[in-house]
Write an enzyme that holds these catalytic residues in place. Sequence first.
Site, PDB file in Angstrom:
ATOM      1  N   ASN A 233       0.859  -0.903   0.479  1.00 60.16           N
ATOM      2  CA  ASN A 233       0.195  -0.546  -0.044  1.00 60.16           C
ATOM      3  C   ASN A 233       1.171   1.212   0.298  1.00 60.16           C
ATOM      4  O   ASN A 233       1.753   1.673   1.169  1.00 60.16           O
ATOM      5  CB  ASN A 233      -0.549   0.165   1.113  1.00 60.16           C
TER       6      ASN A 233
ATOM      7  N   LYS B   1       2.895   0.884   3.318  1.00 60.30           N
ATOM      8  CA  LYS B   1       2.601  -0.162   4.384  1.00 60.30           C
ATOM      9  C   LYS B   1       2.805  -1.737   3.532  1.00 60.30           C
ATOM     10  O   LYS B   1       2.320  -1.786   2.943  1.00 60.30           O
ATOM     11  CB  LYS B   1       1.116   0.209   5.039  1.00 60.30           C
TER      12      LYS B   1
ATOM     13  N   ARG C   8      -2.991  -1.764  -3.348  1.00 62.97           N
ATOM     14  CA  ARG C   8      -3.658  -1.270  -3.323  1.00 62.97           C
ATOM     15  C   ARG C   8      -3.776   0.587  -3.980  1.00 62.97           C
ATOM     16  O   ARG C   8      -2.888   1.492  -3.864  1.00 62.97           O
ATOM     17  CB  ARG C   8      -3.908  -0.463  -1.489  1.00 62.97           C
TER      18      ARG C   8
ATOM     19  N   HIS D 261     -12.933   3.608  -0.068  1.00 65.64           N
ATOM     20  CA  HIS D 261     -13.008   2.445   0.207  1.00 65.64           C
ATOM     21  C   HIS D 261     -14.013   1.178   0.140  1.00 65.64           C
ATOM     22  O   HIS D 261     -14.401   0.317   0.815  1.00 65.64           O
ATOM     23  CB  HIS D 261     -14.078   2.814   1.870  1.00 65.64           C
TER      24      HIS D 261
ATOM     25  N   GLY E 138     -10.842   9.138   6.836  1.00 62.39           N
ATOM     26  CA  GLY E 138     -11.995   9.628   5.561  1.00 62.39           C
ATOM     27  C   GLY E 138     -13.135   8.687   6.360  1.00 62.39           C
ATOM     28  O   GLY E 138     -12.712   7.637   7.136  1.00 62.39           O
TER      29      GLY E 138
ATOM     30  N   ARG F 116     -12.054  17.150   6.373  1.00 62.25           N
ATOM     31  CA  ARG F 116     -12.965  17.196   5.162  1.00 62.25           C
ATOM     32  C   ARG F 116     -14.249  17.284   5.507  1.00 62.25           C
ATOM     33  O   ARG F 116     -14.988  16.507   6.338  1.00 62.25           O
ATOM     34  CB  ARG F 116     -12.573  15.966   3.680  1.00 62.25           C
TER      35      ARG F 116
ATOM     36  N   GLY G  91     -10.776   2.959  12.162  1.00 63.68           N
ATOM     37  CA  GLY G  91     -10.703   3.370  13.456  1.00 63.68           C
ATOM     38  C   GLY G  91     -11.615   3.889  14.186  1.00 63.68           C
ATOM     39  O   GLY G  91     -11.757   3.758  15.002  1.00 63.68           O
TER      40      GLY G  91
ATOM     41  N   GLU H  69      -7.761  -4.344   5.092  1.00 62.93           N
ATOM     42  CA  GLU H  69      -8.170  -4.315   3.500  1.00 62.93           C
ATOM     43  C   GLU H  69      -7.144  -5.185   2.859  1.00 62.93           C
ATOM     44  O   GLU H  69      -6.601  -5.765   1.618  1.00 62.93           O
ATOM     45  CB  GLU H  69      -7.488  -2.208   3.293  1.00 62.93           C
TER      46      GLU H  69
HETATM   47  P1  ADP Z   1      -7.368   5.986   7.803  1.00 60.62           P
HETATM   48  O1  ADP Z   1      -8.254   6.418   7.748  1.00 60.62           O
HETATM   49  O2  ADP Z   1      -6.520   6.529   8.427  1.00 60.62           O
HETATM   50  O3  ADP Z   1      -6.892   4.271   7.996  1.00 60.62           O
HETATM   51  P2  ADP Z   1      -8.096   4.956  10.729  1.00 60.62           P
HETATM   52  O4  ADP Z   1      -9.792   4.056  10.013  1.00 60.62           O
HETATM   53  O5  ADP Z   1      -7.155   4.311  11.959  1.00 60.62           O
HETATM   54  O6  ADP Z   1      -7.592   5.637  10.191  1.00 60.62           O
HETATM   55  O7  ADP Z   1      -8.998   5.972  11.926  1.00 60.62           O
HETATM   56  C1  ADP Z   1      -8.016   6.825  12.593  1.00 60.62           C
HETATM   57  C2  ADP Z   1      -9.235   7.403  13.378  1.00 60.62           C
HETATM   58  O8  ADP Z   1      -9.429   6.724  14.260  1.00 60.62           O
HETATM   59  C3  ADP Z   1      -8.409   8.353  13.893  1.00 60.62           C
HETATM   60  O9  ADP Z   1      -8.487   9.574  13.839  1.00 60.62           O
HETATM   61  C4  ADP Z   1      -9.247   8.695  14.947  1.00 60.62           C
HETATM   62  O10 ADP Z   1     -10.044   9.836  15.524  1.00 60.62           O
HETATM   63  C5  ADP Z   1     -10.074   7.368  15.743  1.00 60.62           C
HETATM   64  N1  ADP Z   1      -9.679   6.962  16.230  1.00 60.62           N
HETATM   65  C6  ADP Z   1      -9.069   5.534  17.285  1.00 60.62           C
HETATM   66  N2  ADP Z   1      -9.345   5.608  18.096  1.00 60.62           N
HETATM   67  C7  ADP Z   1     -10.370   6.134  18.660  1.00 60.62           C
HETATM   68  C8  ADP Z   1     -11.234   5.491  19.791  1.00 60.62           C
HETATM   69  N3  ADP Z   1     -11.399   5.124  20.601  1.00 60.62           N
HETATM   70  N4  ADP Z   1     -12.358   6.919  19.837  1.00 60.62           N
HETATM   71  C9  ADP Z   1     -12.214   7.945  18.793  1.00 60.62           C
HETATM   72  N5  ADP Z   1     -12.037   7.954  17.542  1.00 60.62           N
HETATM   73  C10 ADP Z   1     -11.473   6.872  17.601  1.00 60.62           C
END
Ligand code: ADP
Length: 401
Positions: free
Chosen positions: A12, A19, A94, A183, A215, A244, A334, A389
Site C-alpha cells: 500500500n 505499508k 492497493r 474505501h 476518511g 474533510r 478507526g 483491506e
Molecule cells: P485511516 O482512515 O487513516 O486508515 P483509521 O481507520 O485508522 O484511519 O482511523 C483513524 C481515526 O480513528 C483517528 O483519527 C481517530 O479519530 C479514530 N479513533 C481511533 N480510536 C478511537 C477511539 N477509541 N475513539 C474515537 N476515535 C478513535
Amino acid sequence: MTANALINLILNCGSSSLKYKVFESGTENCLTSGIIERIGAPDAVITHNALNGNAVDRTSGEVKNHSAAISAVLARLLGKGGFKKRQIKTVGHRVVHGGKYSAPMVVDDEVKNYLKEVTFELAPLHNPFNFEGIVAAEKNLPGVPNVAVFDTAFHQTIPDFAYMYALPYRYYTKYLVRKYGFHGTSHQCVALRAAKMLKKPLSKTKLVTCHLGNGASLAAVRGGKCEDTSMGYTPLEGVMMGTRCGDVDPAAVLHIMMSEELSMHDMDTILNKQSGLLGVSGISNDLRDIIKAAEDGNERAALAFTMYCYRIKKYIGSYITLLNGADAIVFTAGVGENSPAVRAEVLKNLENIGIITDPVLNRAMVSGREGKISAASSPVKVFVIATDEELMISRLADKMT
Ligand code: ADP
C-alpha cells in the site's frame, strides 16, 4: 506453514509511506507486516514486524524512493531465515482509483497505460504513488505477477441514476465527472464478514456498511453488490470527516472563494485539510480529542461531535430506504471499531425503523473486538467488524494469479 509455501506480498504505497503485509497464499494467515515512513527524506523509518512472533525491528536511514523502499522491504523479508524469492506467488497493490475497472486487474502494459493516462488525472494525490509501487515491484521482482486492487472497483455496480451528478451531461463525457466512491475494498471485506455473522448467503443480504476512519464513507450493499456510496468524484463528498468537509452547498464554496479571493488550490486545501472535525472544533481532527474536549465543556467540540454523528445517521436512513430495509448495519475502521460514543449517538432513537442497540455490548466492543452490538430484540442487527483491506487484497490477488 511449510518452508516452501507460497506467499502473497501486499503493498500500500502512499506519497511518502509504504505499508506491507505478507500472507500465506490461499489462507488468511498474516505472516509479517511493516511500514516505511518518510520515504524521500534522509531519516526514513522502517518498522518491520519480524516473522518469529512479536519482535519489532525499527531502523532509520535514507530511503530515496519507492523502488528503494521495496528493496528495503525485500531485504527484510528475504534475509537469513526469511522467505525465498521463489515463494512469492503474487504482489497485490492497493490502488486508490481504478477509473473504469470494476474488478482487480493483473497488471500488464494496457493496464499501466490506462492507469497513467486516465486515473492520474482522477486521483492525482494517490494514483501516481500507487503506480510507483507497481513499477518498483516489477523491477525488484521480475516474473512475479502484480495485481492492482482498486478502492473504487466495488462501487462500479452503482447504477447511473445514482452515480451521475445533475450537471451538464457533457462534463461526464468530457471529463468523466461522476461518483466513483472509495474505501471499496473495506466495504467489500466487512460485507463478506457480515454475511457470515448473519449466517446468510451474501447474495441474500442487505447491508449498510459504515467505514469511519480519518476518511469516512458509507455504502448501501445489496446481495454483496454496492448500490450507492457517500463519497463521490473524490473522497470529499459525503459524511463529515477528520479534516474533510463532506457534503456542502457548492455555492457556499464559490462565495467563500470570491469573498476571500482564494485560489483553487487554497480552497482545495481548506475543504480537504482544514474542514470537518478540525474545522468546526478548531481543536483536532482526531475524534478522541474532540470527545475529550466536549466532555470538558468545549461547545464547538460538542457541536462537531453532534454534527459528525448526525450526518452518518442521515446516510444510514437514506440507505435503509434505498434498500427497502436492511439485515444489518456494520461499523468499521478507526472510529467505527473503537468509539462506542459515536455508535451510540448515531444509533439512538431508531427503534421505529428496527434498530435497537444494546448499550452494554456497544461499550464492550473496542480494541479489535468484533461482534453484535444490537439488542436480541432488534430486527436490524448492528455489527462491529474489524476491516482488513490488505487481507482482502491478498484474497483477490490470489484468485487472479
Ligand atoms: P485511516 O482512515 O487513516 O486508515 P483509521 O481507520 O485508522 O484511519 O482511523 C483513524 C481515526 O480513528 C483517528 O483519527 C481517530 O479519530 C479514530 N479513533 C481511533 N480510536 C478511537 C477511539 N477509541 N475513539 C474515537 N476515535 C478513535
